[in-house]
Design an enzyme around this catalytic site. Structure first.
Site, PDB file in Angstrom:
ATOM      1  N   GLU A   1       0.827  -1.207   0.000  1.00  0.00           N
ATOM      2  CA  GLU A   1       0.000   0.000   0.000  1.00  0.00           C
ATOM      3  C   GLU A   1       0.865   1.263   0.000  1.00  0.00           C
ATOM      4  O   GLU A   1       0.723   2.150   0.839  1.00  0.00           O
ATOM      5  CB  GLU A   1      -0.979  -0.011   1.182  1.00  0.00           C
ATOM      6  CG  GLU A   1      -2.299   0.633   0.834  1.00  0.00           C
ATOM      7  CD  GLU A   1      -3.376   0.460   1.887  1.00  0.00           C
ATOM      8  OE1 GLU A   1      -4.385   1.168   1.774  1.00  0.00           O
ATOM      9  OE2 GLU A   1      -3.223  -0.362   2.814  1.00  0.00           O
TER      10      GLU A   1
ATOM     11  N   TYR B   1       0.017  -7.794  -1.988  1.00  0.00           N
ATOM     12  CA  TYR B   1      -1.038  -7.013  -1.351  1.00  0.00           C
ATOM     13  C   TYR B   1      -2.357  -7.517  -1.930  1.00  0.00           C
ATOM     14  O   TYR B   1      -2.829  -7.053  -2.952  1.00  0.00           O
ATOM     15  CB  TYR B   1      -0.830  -5.521  -1.627  1.00  0.00           C
ATOM     16  CG  TYR B   1      -1.914  -4.634  -1.069  1.00  0.00           C
ATOM     17  CD1 TYR B   1      -2.414  -4.822   0.214  1.00  0.00           C
ATOM     18  CD2 TYR B   1      -2.443  -3.598  -1.831  1.00  0.00           C
ATOM     19  CE1 TYR B   1      -3.407  -4.010   0.725  1.00  0.00           C
ATOM     20  CE2 TYR B   1      -3.429  -2.774  -1.330  1.00  0.00           C
ATOM     21  CZ  TYR B   1      -3.908  -2.986  -0.057  1.00  0.00           C
ATOM     22  OH  TYR B   1      -4.907  -2.183   0.449  1.00  0.00           O
TER      23      TYR B   1
ATOM     24  N   ASP C   1       0.462  -8.350   3.025  1.00  0.00           N
ATOM     25  CA  ASP C   1      -0.891  -8.137   3.536  1.00  0.00           C
ATOM     26  C   ASP C   1      -1.829  -9.010   2.707  1.00  0.00           C
ATOM     27  O   ASP C   1      -2.172  -8.679   1.573  1.00  0.00           O
ATOM     28  CB  ASP C   1      -1.253  -6.652   3.412  1.00  0.00           C
ATOM     29  CG  ASP C   1      -2.652  -6.355   3.920  1.00  0.00           C
ATOM     30  OD1 ASP C   1      -3.364  -7.294   4.327  1.00  0.00           O
ATOM     31  OD2 ASP C   1      -3.049  -5.173   3.900  1.00  0.00           O
TER      32      ASP C   1
ATOM     33  N   ASN D   1      -4.946  -9.667   3.533  1.00  0.00           N
ATOM     34  CA  ASN D   1      -6.336  -9.257   3.721  1.00  0.00           C
ATOM     35  C   ASN D   1      -7.254 -10.448   3.980  1.00  0.00           C
ATOM     36  O   ASN D   1      -8.393 -10.493   3.516  1.00  0.00           O
ATOM     37  CB  ASN D   1      -6.829  -8.437   2.523  1.00  0.00           C
ATOM     38  CG  ASN D   1      -6.615  -6.947   2.728  1.00  0.00           C
ATOM     39  OD1 ASN D   1      -6.841  -6.418   3.806  1.00  0.00           O
ATOM     40  ND2 ASN D   1      -6.161  -6.268   1.685  1.00  0.00           N
TER      41      ASN D   1
ATOM     42  N   ASP E   1      -2.083   1.878  10.084  1.00  0.00           N
ATOM     43  CA  ASP E   1      -2.997   1.075  10.898  1.00  0.00           C
ATOM     44  C   ASP E   1      -2.544  -0.384  10.989  1.00  0.00           C
ATOM     45  O   ASP E   1      -3.147  -1.178  11.705  1.00  0.00           O
ATOM     46  CB  ASP E   1      -4.433   1.162  10.387  1.00  0.00           C
ATOM     47  CG  ASP E   1      -4.559   1.098   8.878  1.00  0.00           C
ATOM     48  OD1 ASP E   1      -3.546   0.798   8.197  1.00  0.00           O
ATOM     49  OD2 ASP E   1      -5.666   1.348   8.358  1.00  0.00           O
TER      50      ASP E   1
END
Length: 258
Positions: A34, A106, A147, A149, A247
């Protein structure tokens, strides 16, 4: 070798956080996600001054992945996940560092569920699984890192009952993650913390970090050829508490040398 993943959530806006973390923790290899920056806006000079080489695949406003290394040359393999020539999202970057193949990803978020974004997520996972299976067959030291997700299990989410219809926790996504592990990949963080609720992400809302209302979305999967070298690992949770931090928190493992 100490290898880490960090969803930086905007590399230029959070560059001071990244540089501070690199200076304090000194990882050898870092996979970033990101970036939220076009190719020509990657802060290469600052990264090099911190002692790292870098390759990256940027994209304006969202997505973007990078691999940093202070171990020597980074040999890029591909920046396109095979299987869909029309997919121009910068979500995948594969390279060889120190005889180890690093697959930085990602994976799409997929929300809202149901809908086209979730369908794209599931199609992306299936493409990724095919590439992961190829790497297993190659019988090489390989790492899938980034990541994802995906929240793999109930242990990986605060109050799982609230997430049943979220794309991060949908049974379809969890099933695909489980099938990845069945290929032979080791979930290194879960191996190191088999019974602990360890998180890598805390929302900015509702004091999620302060309440430790988190999720485990960032994973480091090891191929059978490299898994026996796992020594230790952890989550740099404190970084999430820094001013203007992502975050996500950095996740890292350490491997013993060959």
């Amino acid at each position: 070798m100490k290898i880490a993943t960090f969803n930086i959530n905007g590399i230029n806006g959070r560059l001071p956080v990244l540089l501070r973390w690199l200076r304090e923790e000194e990882p050898d290899v870092v996979c970033l996600q990101e970036l939220k920056a076009p190719q020509n806006r990657f802060p290469l000079k600052a990264i090099q001054e911190a002692g790292y080489q870098a390759i990256w695949h940027g994209q304006k406003s969202w997505n973007g992945v990078a691999i940093l290394s202070k171990l020597g040359e980074i040999t890029e393999v591909t920046r396109v996940l095979p299987g869909n020539v029309e997919d121009n999202h910068s979500r995948y970057l594969e390279a060889i560092i120190d005889d180890t193949l690093i697959s930085c990803l990602y994976l799409p978020n997929g929300n809202p569920y149901p809908g086209p974004k979730f369908d794209y997520k599931m199609a992306w996972i299936k493409r990724f699984k095919r590439r992961a299976a190829q790497l297993i067959k190659m019988d090489i030291p390989a790492i899938l890192i980034g990541d994802f997700n995906i929240i793999p299990t109930e242990l990986d989410v605060y109050k799982p009952q609230k997430w049943e219809n979220n794309a991060l926790y949908r049974m379809e996504a969890r099933k695909e993650f489980k099938s990845l592990l069945k290929q032979g990949w080791m979930d290194s963080v879960r191996r190191l913390f088999p019974d602990q609720a360890v998180y890598t992400f805390w929302d900015y809302l509702w004091n999620a970090y302060g309440r430790n209302a988190g999720l485990r979305l960032d994973h480091i999967l090891l191929s059978p050829k490299i898994a026996p070298r796992l020594i230790e690992g952890g989550i740099d949770r404190h970084v999430r508490g820094w001013e203007k931090s992502s975050d996500h928190a950095p996740v890292w493992i350490r491997l013993k040398p060959t």
